[in-house]
Design a protein around this motif. Structure first.
Motif, PDB file in Angstrom:
ATOM      1  N   MET A 129       0.629  -1.036   0.056  1.00 42.14           N
ATOM      2  CA  MET A 129       0.052   0.168   0.405  1.00 42.14           C
ATOM      3  C   MET A 129       0.683   1.216  -0.132  1.00 42.14           C
ATOM      4  O   MET A 129       0.477   2.416  -0.631  1.00 42.14           O
ATOM      5  N   GLU A 130       1.675   1.001   0.516  1.00 48.28           N
ATOM      6  CA  GLU A 130       3.277   2.402   0.929  1.00 48.28           C
ATOM      7  C   GLU A 130       3.332   3.159  -0.557  1.00 48.28           C
ATOM      8  O   GLU A 130       3.444   3.574  -1.396  1.00 48.28           O
ATOM      9  N   LEU A 131       3.323   1.963  -1.477  1.00 54.28           N
ATOM     10  CA  LEU A 131       4.369   1.717  -2.712  1.00 54.28           C
ATOM     11  C   LEU A 131       3.227   2.676  -3.609  1.00 54.28           C
ATOM     12  O   LEU A 131       3.490   3.261  -4.707  1.00 54.28           O
ATOM     13  N   ALA A 132       1.974   1.806  -3.764  1.00 51.21           N
ATOM     14  CA  ALA A 132       0.892   2.062  -4.554  1.00 51.21           C
ATOM     15  C   ALA A 132       0.531   4.120  -4.369  1.00 51.21           C
ATOM     16  O   ALA A 132       0.348   5.199  -4.935  1.00 51.21           O
ATOM     17  N   PHE A 133       0.549   4.556  -2.897  1.00 52.30           N
ATOM     18  CA  PHE A 133       0.569   5.497  -2.352  1.00 52.30           C
ATOM     19  C   PHE A 133       1.566   6.845  -2.892  1.00 52.30           C
ATOM     20  O   PHE A 133       0.909   7.602  -3.756  1.00 52.30           O
ATOM     21  N   LEU A 134       2.707   5.852  -2.908  1.00 49.29           N
ATOM     22  CA  LEU A 134       3.542   7.424  -2.696  1.00 49.29           C
ATOM     23  C   LEU A 134       4.108   7.349  -4.451  1.00 49.29           C
ATOM     24  O   LEU A 134       4.620   8.153  -5.194  1.00 49.29           O
ATOM     25  N   ARG A 135       3.399   6.327  -5.065  1.00 51.91           N
ATOM     26  CA  ARG A 135       2.798   6.812  -6.886  1.00 51.91           C
ATOM     27  C   ARG A 135       2.099   7.339  -6.668  1.00 51.91           C
ATOM     28  O   ARG A 135       2.628   8.030  -8.662  1.00 51.91           O
ATOM     29  N   SER A 136       1.198   6.950  -6.240  1.00 52.40           N
ATOM     30  CA  SER A 136      -0.249   8.553  -6.678  1.00 52.40           C
ATOM     31  C   SER A 136       0.617   9.976  -5.925  1.00 52.40           C
ATOM     32  O   SER A 136      -0.220  10.894  -7.067  1.00 52.40           O
ATOM     33  N   LEU A 137       1.653   9.974  -5.049  1.00 52.03           N
ATOM     34  CA  LEU A 137       2.087  11.007  -5.044  1.00 52.03           C
ATOM     35  C   LEU A 137       3.005  11.501  -5.740  1.00 52.03           C
ATOM     36  O   LEU A 137       3.298  13.188  -5.318  1.00 52.03           O
ATOM     37  N   GLY A 138       3.846  10.941  -6.617  1.00 46.39           N
ATOM     38  CA  GLY A 138       4.776  10.991  -7.754  1.00 46.39           C
ATOM     39  C   GLY A 138       5.178  12.367  -8.135  1.00 46.39           C
ATOM     40  O   GLY A 138       6.446  12.803  -8.254  1.00 46.39           O
ATOM     41  N   GLY A 139       3.827  12.641  -8.863  1.00 47.91           N
ATOM     42  CA  GLY A 139       4.322  14.405  -9.695  1.00 47.91           C
ATOM     43  C   GLY A 139       4.094  15.181  -8.934  1.00 47.91           C
ATOM     44  O   GLY A 139       4.799  16.261  -8.523  1.00 47.91           O
TER      45      GLY A 139
END
Length: 77
Positions: A1-11
């Protein structure tokens, strides 16, 4: 879940880095702390990334970022 959340914050992470003068790519993103302000209905997310220039070549730079995510009742970022 952490990786998915960080990916959504990437931009957002790249945008903040550019605005603060760290015009680099990043890797190794990690969430350090999430705190909630119930009164203001916001979340503060403290994270760190390792910035780099070129194809993952030095110089490396440890960058700490705190993002504030407004709740449903807030209108500003």
């Amino acid at each position: 879940m952490e990786l998915a959340f960080l990916r959504s914050l990437g931009g957002t992470i790249v945008k903040v880095m550019d605005e603060k003068g760290d015009k680099q790519l990043y890797t190794s993103a990690r969430i350090e702390k999430i705190s909630r302000n119930i009164e203001n209905d916001t979340f503060d997310i403290a994270l760190r990334v390792v910035g780099y220039e070129g194809p993952i070549n030095p110089p490396y730079k440890l960058i700490r970022i705190t993002l504030r995510i407004p709740g449903e009742g807030c209108s500003e970022y």
